[in-house]
Design a protein around this motif. Sequence first.
Motif, PDB file in Angstrom:
ATOM      1  N   VAL A  10     -14.303 -95.032-112.165  1.00  0.00           N
ATOM      2  CA  VAL A  10     -14.175 -93.681-111.615  1.00  0.00           C
ATOM      3  C   VAL A  10     -14.936 -93.566-110.301  1.00  0.00           C
ATOM      4  CG1 VAL A  10     -14.526 -91.217-112.054  1.00  0.00           C
ATOM      5  CG2 VAL A  10     -14.008 -92.770-113.956  1.00  0.00           C
ATOM      6  N   THR A  11     -14.295 -92.981-109.309  1.00  0.00           N
ATOM      7  CA  THR A  11     -14.933 -92.658-108.035  1.00  0.00           C
ATOM      8  C   THR A  11     -14.904 -91.146-107.859  1.00  0.00           C
ATOM      9  OG1 THR A  11     -14.201 -94.744-107.039  1.00  0.00           O
ATOM     10  CG2 THR A  11     -14.914 -92.993-105.541  1.00  0.00           C
ATOM     11  N   ILE A  12     -16.086 -90.540-107.745  1.00  0.00           N
ATOM     12  CA  ILE A  12     -16.190 -89.088-107.679  1.00  0.00           C
ATOM     13  C   ILE A  12     -16.559 -88.669-106.266  1.00  0.00           C
ATOM     14  CG2 ILE A  12     -17.305 -87.035-108.647  1.00  0.00           C
ATOM     15  CD1 ILE A  12     -18.026 -88.764-111.084  1.00  0.00           C
ATOM     16  N   MET A  13     -15.730 -87.827-105.684  1.00  0.00           N
ATOM     17  CA  MET A  13     -15.979 -87.265-104.367  1.00  0.00           C
ATOM     18  C   MET A  13     -16.212 -85.762-104.512  1.00  0.00           C
ATOM     19  SD  MET A  13     -15.847 -89.908-102.465  1.00  0.00           S
ATOM     20  CE  MET A  13     -15.689 -89.289-100.789  1.00  0.00           C
ATOM     21  N   PRO A  14     -16.737 -85.110-103.478  1.00  0.00           N
ATOM     22  CA  PRO A  14     -17.033 -83.680-103.599  1.00  0.00           C
ATOM     23  C   PRO A  14     -15.841 -82.805-103.977  1.00  0.00           C
ATOM     24  CG  PRO A  14     -18.162 -84.584-101.698  1.00  0.00           C
ATOM     25  CD  PRO A  14     -17.271 -85.668-102.219  1.00  0.00           C
ATOM     26  N   LYS A  15     -14.620 -83.164-103.523  1.00  0.00           N
ATOM     27  CA  LYS A  15     -13.473 -82.325-103.824  1.00  0.00           C
ATOM     28  C   LYS A  15     -12.326 -83.081-104.507  1.00  0.00           C
ATOM     29  CE  LYS A  15     -12.215 -79.081-101.077  1.00  0.00           C
ATOM     30  NZ  LYS A  15     -11.724 -78.296 -99.907  1.00  0.00           N
ATOM     31  N   ASP A  55     -27.343 -85.187-109.972  1.00  0.00           N
ATOM     32  CA  ASP A  55     -26.529 -86.178-109.260  1.00  0.00           C
ATOM     33  C   ASP A  55     -27.384 -87.037-108.330  1.00  0.00           C
ATOM     34  OD1 ASP A  55     -24.342 -85.160-110.526  1.00  0.00           O
ATOM     35  OD2 ASP A  55     -23.634 -83.978-108.830  1.00  0.00           O
ATOM     36  N   LEU A  56     -28.418 -86.439-107.763  1.00  0.00           N
ATOM     37  CA  LEU A  56     -29.322 -87.192-106.890  1.00  0.00           C
ATOM     38  C   LEU A  56     -30.039 -88.280-107.674  1.00  0.00           C
ATOM     39  CD1 LEU A  56     -30.681 -87.445-104.074  1.00  0.00           C
ATOM     40  CD2 LEU A  56     -32.419 -85.834-104.906  1.00  0.00           C
ATOM     41  N   LEU A  57     -30.513 -87.938-108.865  1.00  0.00           N
ATOM     42  CA  LEU A  57     -31.209 -88.911-109.712  1.00  0.00           C
ATOM     43  C   LEU A  57     -30.266 -90.017-110.181  1.00  0.00           C
ATOM     44  CD1 LEU A  57     -33.413 -86.517-111.886  1.00  0.00           C
ATOM     45  CD2 LEU A  57     -34.149 -87.963-109.991  1.00  0.00           C
ATOM     46  N   ASP A  58     -28.981 -89.684-110.311  1.00  0.00           N
ATOM     47  CA  ASP A  58     -27.997 -90.666-110.774  1.00  0.00           C
ATOM     48  C   ASP A  58     -27.336 -91.409-109.609  1.00  0.00           C
ATOM     49  OD1 ASP A  58     -26.873 -91.697-113.243  1.00  0.00           O
ATOM     50  OD2 ASP A  58     -24.950 -90.920-112.533  1.00  0.00           O
ATOM     51  N   ARG A  59     -27.878 -91.223-108.380  1.00  0.00           N
ATOM     52  CA  ARG A  59     -27.425 -91.914-107.167  1.00  0.00           C
ATOM     53  C   ARG A  59     -26.038 -91.492-106.684  1.00  0.00           C
ATOM     54  NH1 ARG A  59     -29.398 -98.208-108.176  1.00  0.00           N
ATOM     55  NH2 ARG A  59     -31.617 -97.741-108.533  1.00  0.00           N
ATOM     56  N   HIS A  60     -25.594 -90.331-107.079  1.00  0.00           N
ATOM     57  CA  HIS A  60     -24.356 -89.780-106.525  1.00  0.00           C
ATOM     58  C   HIS A  60     -24.757 -88.912-105.334  1.00  0.00           C
ATOM     59  CE1 HIS A  60     -21.421 -91.075-109.561  1.00  0.00           C
ATOM     60  NE2 HIS A  60     -22.389 -90.910-110.448  1.00  0.00           N
ATOM     61  N   TYR A  61     -25.171 -89.556-104.276  1.00  0.00           N
ATOM     62  CA  TYR A  61     -25.798 -88.849-103.161  1.00  0.00           C
ATOM     63  C   TYR A  61     -24.834 -87.894-102.455  1.00  0.00           C
ATOM     64  CZ  TYR A  61     -29.320 -92.458-103.891  1.00  0.00           C
ATOM     65  OH  TYR A  61     -30.272 -93.279-104.454  1.00  0.00           O
ATOM     66  N   LEU A  62     -23.586 -88.304-102.281  1.00  0.00           N
ATOM     67  CA  LEU A  62     -22.624 -87.469-101.575  1.00  0.00           C
ATOM     68  C   LEU A  62     -22.329 -86.194-102.362  1.00  0.00           C
ATOM     69  CD1 LEU A  62     -20.931 -87.335 -99.014  1.00  0.00           C
ATOM     70  CD2 LEU A  62     -19.073 -88.482-100.240  1.00  0.00           C
ATOM     71  N   CYS A  63     -22.099 -86.347-103.664  1.00  0.00           N
ATOM     72  CA  CYS A  63     -21.841 -85.181-104.513  1.00  0.00           C
ATOM     73  C   CYS A  63     -23.079 -84.292-104.609  1.00  0.00           C
ATOM     74  CB  CYS A  63     -21.410 -85.624-105.910  1.00  0.00           C
ATOM     75  SG  CYS A  63     -19.777 -86.405-105.965  1.00  0.00           S
ATOM     76  N   SER A  64     -24.243 -84.922-104.655  1.00  0.00           N
ATOM     77  CA  SER A  64     -25.494 -84.165-104.719  1.00  0.00           C
ATOM     78  C   SER A  64     -25.663 -83.298-103.477  1.00  0.00           C
ATOM     79  CB  SER A  64     -26.682 -85.120-104.854  1.00  0.00           C
ATOM     80  OG  SER A  64     -27.908 -84.420-104.784  1.00  0.00           O
ATOM     81  N   LEU A  65     -25.430 -83.891-102.305  1.00  0.00           N
ATOM     82  CA  LEU A  65     -25.558 -83.140-101.059  1.00  0.00           C
ATOM     83  C   LEU A  65     -24.517 -82.026-100.982  1.00  0.00           C
ATOM     84  CD1 LEU A  65     -26.897 -82.810 -98.298  1.00  0.00           C
ATOM     85  CD2 LEU A  65     -25.274 -84.490 -97.395  1.00  0.00           C
ATOM     86  N   LEU A  76     -13.158 -80.851-115.803  1.00  0.00           N
ATOM     87  CA  LEU A  76     -14.556 -80.983-116.206  1.00  0.00           C
ATOM     88  C   LEU A  76     -15.485 -80.795-115.009  1.00  0.00           C
ATOM     89  CD1 LEU A  76     -16.251 -81.571-118.729  1.00  0.00           C
ATOM     90  CD2 LEU A  76     -16.211 -83.996-118.111  1.00  0.00           C
ATOM     91  N   TRP A  77     -15.109 -81.331-113.866  1.00  0.00           N
ATOM     92  CA  TRP A  77     -15.898 -81.131-112.646  1.00  0.00           C
ATOM     93  C   TRP A  77     -15.911 -79.658-112.241  1.00  0.00           C
ATOM     94  CZ3 TRP A  77     -18.816 -83.810-109.001  1.00  0.00           C
ATOM     95  CH2 TRP A  77     -18.997 -83.177-107.775  1.00  0.00           C
ATOM     96  N   GLY A  78     -14.741 -79.032-112.294  1.00  0.00           N
ATOM     97  CA  GLY A  78     -14.626 -77.652-111.862  1.00  0.00           C
ATOM     98  C   GLY A  78     -15.467 -76.683-112.671  1.00  0.00           C
ATOM     99  N   CYS A  79     -15.658 -76.955-113.964  1.00  0.00           N
ATOM    100  CA  CYS A  79     -16.404 -76.025-114.804  1.00  0.00           C
ATOM    101  C   CYS A  79     -17.907 -76.260-114.747  1.00  0.00           C
ATOM    102  CB  CYS A  79     -15.910 -76.085-116.249  1.00  0.00           C
ATOM    103  SG  CYS A  79     -16.284 -77.618-117.125  1.00  0.00           S
ATOM    104  N   GLY A  80     -18.365 -77.232-113.939  1.00  0.00           N
ATOM    105  CA  GLY A  80     -19.803 -77.379-113.718  1.00  0.00           C
ATOM    106  C   GLY A  80     -20.467 -78.585-114.339  1.00  0.00           C
ATOM    107  N   ALA A  81     -19.709 -79.622-114.673  1.00  0.00           N
ATOM    108  CA  ALA A  81     -20.300 -80.829-115.252  1.00  0.00           C
ATOM    109  C   ALA A  81     -20.923 -81.707-114.179  1.00  0.00           C
ATOM    110  CB  ALA A  81     -19.239 -81.627-116.010  1.00  0.00           C
ATOM    111  N   THR A  82     -21.941 -82.456-114.550  1.00  0.00           N
ATOM    112  CA  THR A  82     -22.573 -83.388-113.626  1.00  0.00           C
ATOM    113  C   THR A  82     -21.742 -84.665-113.522  1.00  0.00           C
ATOM    114  OG1 THR A  82     -23.905 -84.352-115.399  1.00  0.00           O
ATOM    115  CG2 THR A  82     -24.859 -82.501-114.186  1.00  0.00           C
TER     116      THR A  82
END
Length: 266
Positions: free
Chosen positions: A56-61, A226-236, A29-35
């Motif tokens: 769930v903990t979401i990291m950039p990769k 992602d920035l609005l949802d406070r996922h700052y690392l993924c957003s950056l 789901l992440w790979g296909c472009g989901a937030t």
Amino acid sequence: MSLMNDLQMQPSETLTDVGDFIADYTAWLWGCGATCVRLEKNTERIARALGYDICVTIMPKHISLTLKNPATGEQSTFQRQMVKCGINFDLNTRLSSLSWKIADKKITYSRAKEQFEKIVNTGYPNSQLTVFLTALANASFCRLFGGDAAAMMVVFMATFAGFELKNILLKAHLDVRVVFMICAFVSTVIAAGAQLFGWCDSSGIAIATCVLYLIPGVPYINSASDLLDRHYLCSLSRLMDAFVLTACLSIGMCAGLSLMGINQFI
């Protein structure tokens, strides 16, 4: 009566099996472009439907999730590397729909796993209709910015060739950054011919709009979400990916202009 209630609360599927399934689901789901917010909601929806709590903990990769059986207190952590399958709204929609089918009890867990395997193995749709409509949309942008009919035709041809090449190179598993440079180069060279050979009166607009199909709009939008949802690392991370792709587009375009000997096109 208490014993019967406890038995009813027990999840029917094993924790390890469910954890592996949700981890694979999230990676795709992440790979296909989901937030990130969609990842959290979909995985929580599936876990609760199967009788588990999830964190769930979401990291950039990578994705890390902890699944817990609320009845026994048993818990386990699962990790997956994000799948690189490219932006695919069809895959995104079908995976999200699958989570609702599981939550609404419309399909069994075993059937859901079968559908998941079928969805992820379908591949990226590459119909000529998609290529044609993308080229037509880019030609429409050319007209919107003041291009004449000849310029629209040039943009259509440049976009069609570039987009078709993009699909071919991505199927060959070439690095997406290299793909962006090559496709921008090819589209720019084709559009630059309009100025060199005097094919239209608004060749500058044709050159400027022929690469719009490569603009990484989805990563930019997902970064803001992602920035609005406070996922700052993924957003950056997504913002940096978008910047890199935009830079690759620019490199390919500049190389095409340099090859054609055009220093000013507007």
